[in-house]
Write a protein that holds these residues in place. Structure first.
Motif, PDB file in Angstrom:
ATOM      1  N   UNK A  64       8.470   2.631   7.052  1.00 58.22           N
ATOM      2  CA  UNK A  64       7.255   3.406   7.296  1.00 58.22           C
ATOM      3  C   UNK A  64       7.475   4.815   6.768  1.00 58.22           C
ATOM      4  N   UNK A  65       6.616   5.237   5.869  1.00 57.56           N
ATOM      5  CA  UNK A  65       6.761   6.534   5.195  1.00 57.56           C
ATOM      6  C   UNK A  65       5.539   7.399   5.470  1.00 57.56           C
ATOM      7  N   UNK A  66       5.729   8.498   6.182  1.00 59.98           N
ATOM      8  CA  UNK A  66       4.626   9.417   6.479  1.00 59.98           C
ATOM      9  C   UNK A  66       4.423  10.365   5.308  1.00 59.98           C
ATOM     10  N   UNK A  67       3.204  10.343   4.742  1.00 68.96           N
ATOM     11  CA  UNK A  67       2.852  11.249   3.642  1.00 68.96           C
ATOM     12  C   UNK A  67       1.532  11.919   4.009  1.00 68.96           C
ATOM     13  N   UNK A  68       1.606  12.863   4.944  1.00 67.88           N
ATOM     14  CA  UNK A  68       0.398  13.452   5.510  1.00 67.88           C
ATOM     15  C   UNK A  68      -0.126  14.601   4.657  1.00 67.88           C
ATOM     16  N   UNK A  69      -1.384  14.971   4.945  1.00 69.82           N
ATOM     17  CA  UNK A  69      -2.006  16.106   4.283  1.00 69.82           C
ATOM     18  C   UNK A  69      -3.410  15.774   3.804  1.00 69.82           C
ATOM     19  N   UNK A  70      -4.282  16.791   3.838  1.00 66.11           N
ATOM     20  CA  UNK A  70      -5.659  16.678   3.342  1.00 66.11           C
ATOM     21  C   UNK A  70      -6.412  15.537   3.995  1.00 66.11           C
ATOM     22  N   UNK A  71      -6.263  15.412   5.305  1.00 71.30           N
ATOM     23  CA  UNK A  71      -7.008  14.399   6.039  1.00 71.30           C
ATOM     24  C   UNK A  71      -6.682  12.980   5.654  1.00 71.30           C
ATOM     25  N   UNK A  72      -5.471  12.752   5.164  1.00 76.14           N
ATOM     26  CA  UNK A  72      -5.051  11.409   4.752  1.00 76.14           C
ATOM     27  C   UNK A  72      -5.168  11.174   3.260  1.00 76.14           C
ATOM     28  N   UNK A  73      -5.739  12.113   2.523  1.00 77.46           N
ATOM     29  CA  UNK A  73      -5.981  11.889   1.095  1.00 77.46           C
ATOM     30  C   UNK A  73      -4.708  11.872   0.260  1.00 77.46           C
ATOM     31  N   UNK A  74      -3.715  12.682   0.651  1.00 75.79           N
ATOM     32  CA  UNK A  74      -2.495  12.761  -0.154  1.00 75.79           C
ATOM     33  C   UNK A  74      -1.748  11.436  -0.139  1.00 75.79           C
ATOM     34  N   UNK A  75      -1.467  10.920   1.049  1.00 72.67           N
ATOM     35  CA  UNK A  75      -0.735   9.663   1.138  1.00 72.67           C
ATOM     36  C   UNK A  75      -1.514   8.489   0.581  1.00 72.67           C
ATOM     37  N   UNK A  76      -2.830   8.500   0.761  1.00 75.10           N
ATOM     38  CA  UNK A  76      -3.650   7.419   0.233  1.00 75.10           C
ATOM     39  C   UNK A  76      -3.588   7.395  -1.288  1.00 75.10           C
ATOM     40  N   UNK A  77      -3.598   8.574  -1.912  1.00 73.43           N
ATOM     41  CA  UNK A  77      -3.479   8.644  -3.372  1.00 73.43           C
ATOM     42  C   UNK A  77      -2.121   8.137  -3.833  1.00 73.43           C
ATOM     43  N   UNK A  78      -1.071   8.456  -3.081  1.00 71.45           N
ATOM     44  CA  UNK A  78       0.269   7.959  -3.424  1.00 71.45           C
ATOM     45  C   UNK A  78       0.285   6.436  -3.402  1.00 71.45           C
ATOM     46  N   UNK A  79      -0.311   5.848  -2.366  1.00 74.91           N
ATOM     47  CA  UNK A  79      -0.345   4.391  -2.264  1.00 74.91           C
ATOM     48  C   UNK A  79      -1.155   3.773  -3.401  1.00 74.91           C
ATOM     49  N   UNK A  80      -2.264   4.423  -3.778  1.00 76.72           N
ATOM     50  CA  UNK A  80      -3.109   3.894  -4.854  1.00 76.72           C
ATOM     51  C   UNK A  80      -2.362   3.846  -6.175  1.00 76.72           C
ATOM     52  N   UNK A  81      -1.451   4.798  -6.366  1.00 76.29           N
ATOM     53  CA  UNK A  81      -0.711   4.881  -7.622  1.00 76.29           C
ATOM     54  C   UNK A  81       0.595   4.095  -7.586  1.00 76.29           C
ATOM     55  N   UNK A  82       0.895   3.474  -6.432  1.00 79.96           N
ATOM     56  CA  UNK A  82       2.160   2.754  -6.277  1.00 79.96           C
ATOM     57  C   UNK A  82       2.124   1.356  -6.854  1.00 79.96           C
ATOM     58  N   UNK A  83       3.216   0.635  -6.640  1.00 80.87           N
ATOM     59  CA  UNK A  83       3.355  -0.720  -7.159  1.00 80.87           C
ATOM     60  C   UNK A  83       2.232  -1.619  -6.659  1.00 80.87           C
ATOM     61  N   UNK A  84       1.827  -2.539  -7.492  1.00 81.53           N
ATOM     62  CA  UNK A  84       0.768  -3.483  -7.156  1.00 81.53           C
ATOM     63  C   UNK A  84       1.312  -4.910  -7.098  1.00 81.53           C
ATOM     64  N   UNK A  85       2.525  -5.015  -6.528  1.00 82.27           N
ATOM     65  CA  UNK A  85       3.158  -6.332  -6.422  1.00 82.27           C
ATOM     66  C   UNK A  85       3.281  -6.801  -4.976  1.00 82.27           C
ATOM     67  N   UNK A  86       2.646  -6.058  -4.034  1.00 81.54           N
ATOM     68  CA  UNK A  86       2.688  -6.448  -2.635  1.00 81.54           C
ATOM     69  C   UNK A  86       3.729  -5.731  -1.809  1.00 81.54           C
ATOM     70  N   UNK A  87       4.636  -5.013  -2.442  1.00 78.25           N
ATOM     71  CA  UNK A  87       5.692  -4.318  -1.702  1.00 78.25           C
ATOM     72  C   UNK A  87       5.275  -2.905  -1.281  1.00 78.25           C
TER      73      UNK A  87
END
Length: 319
Positions: A64-87
């Motif tokens: 579990x990796x906390x990437x907080x900031x901007x009301x959740x937008x920062x971490x959500x953007x990180x996830x969107x740009x991450x691997x798309x293989x299910x991991x």
């Protein structure tokens, strides 16, 4: 030298088995669950509670990796740009539905960049006032707020607590002033002292003051009563037609193979359905909601439309 035909026949079963073998192998390594909110909150708690049984089911650890900031937008953007293989998976909730209305632009597209996996839980709020305020019901509070200026507290513009207060103001036909705080302790303190008349607080943050006699609980914002406060009515029971809850679920970046998304969906639903997991969620005042992907997607669409209408009607913007 083997006959060429013989070599082909030997290879064919292996080729045919490759997709199944690949599906069975997933996940091949540890998974990353991005929580775009700070440690210690409801999102972080639910992510860690779900990750433990999910890891057992999937046969791989989940970090579990906390990437907080901007009301959740920062971490959500990180996830969107991450691997798309299910991991690489994302835990998000109400901000996923409402941030498109609260911010002028987002570093991701919630409709294009993600696919819902499964819902985890809803997080009801509880309507609290000072124990010294001369009201003992929602109806009495509404009468007081119509007779004199009233204020409601939250822990920031655009948060679920702010949105609950704004929705209540509209549903009850009131004109209350929003007072945002940067931390829960300061907001609770001003409600308990009577400086601010009311707050729609998370149950986990209000439980101590309510049970200690420093706050009075008037209603919960969920459709049903919560086990943590079984004697506190819902807003609907108290005469206000309103349900306003936080919620959280898991998402994958769009593009994850369907078989892998299905396995993550099944592992999530099974994790929340475990009795031990349900008990831990209920202890905090949240309500388990293990909705599979299709139902979760419909829920998100409904929340997006409903909350968007509230935000447009009130002109709420994020800090």
């Amino acid at each position: 030298m083997p006959h060429p035909t013989r070599r082909i026949l030997l290879s064919a079963p292996a080729l045919l088995a490759t997709p199944a073998a690949r599906a069975q192998a997933f996940p091949e390594r540890a998974l990353r669950m991005i929580v775009p909110f700070p440690p210690g909150g409801a999102a972080d708690f639910l992510g860690r509670v779900a990750a433990e049984p999910m890891a057992k089911s999937l046969g791989q650890p989940i970090a579990v990796e906390n990437r907080s900031g901007a009301g959740g937008n920062i971490g959500t953007a990180v996830a969107a740009q991450g691997e798309k293989d299910g991991h690489n998976i994302l835990l998000n909730g109400l901000p996923y539905a409402v941030n498109r209305f609260l911010y002028p632009s987002l570093p991701y597209d919630p409709d294009r960049d993600f696919t819902p996996l499964a819902m985890l839980a809803v997080v009801p709020n509880i309507m609290v006032v000072s124990n010294d305020l001369p009201v003992r019901s929602v109806a009495e509070f509404v009468a007081l707020a119509k007779a004199r200026p009233a204020h409601y507290a939250s822990i920031g513009n655009g948060t679920s607590l702010h949105l609950a207060g704004a929705q209540f103001t509209l549903a009850a036909g009131l004109e209350m002033t929003h007072v945002p705080y940067r931390e829960t302790a300061a907001a609770n303190s001003d409600v308990m002292s009577g400086r601010v008349e009311v707050m729609f607080q998370t149950i986990s943050a209000a439980a101590g003051p309510v049970r200690g006699g420093r706050m009075r609980a008037l209603a919960v914002t969920s459709a049903e009563r919560v086990p943590a406060f079984p004697d506190v009515p819902t807003l609907g029971e108290a005469g206000v037609d309103l349900v306003s809850v936080g919620w959280f679920g898991l998402f994958a970046p769009r593009g994850v193979p369907a078989d892998r998304a299905a396995r993550l969906e099944a592992a999530t639903v099974a994790a929340v359905n475990e009795p031990a997991t349900k008990a831990r969620i209920l202890e905090t005042g949240s309500l388990p909601r293990p909705l599979p992907a299709a139902e979760f997607g419909r829920f998100i669409a409904e929340e997006t439309a409903r909350m968007g209408a509230t935000i447009r009607a009130t002109g709420i913007r994020a800090d």
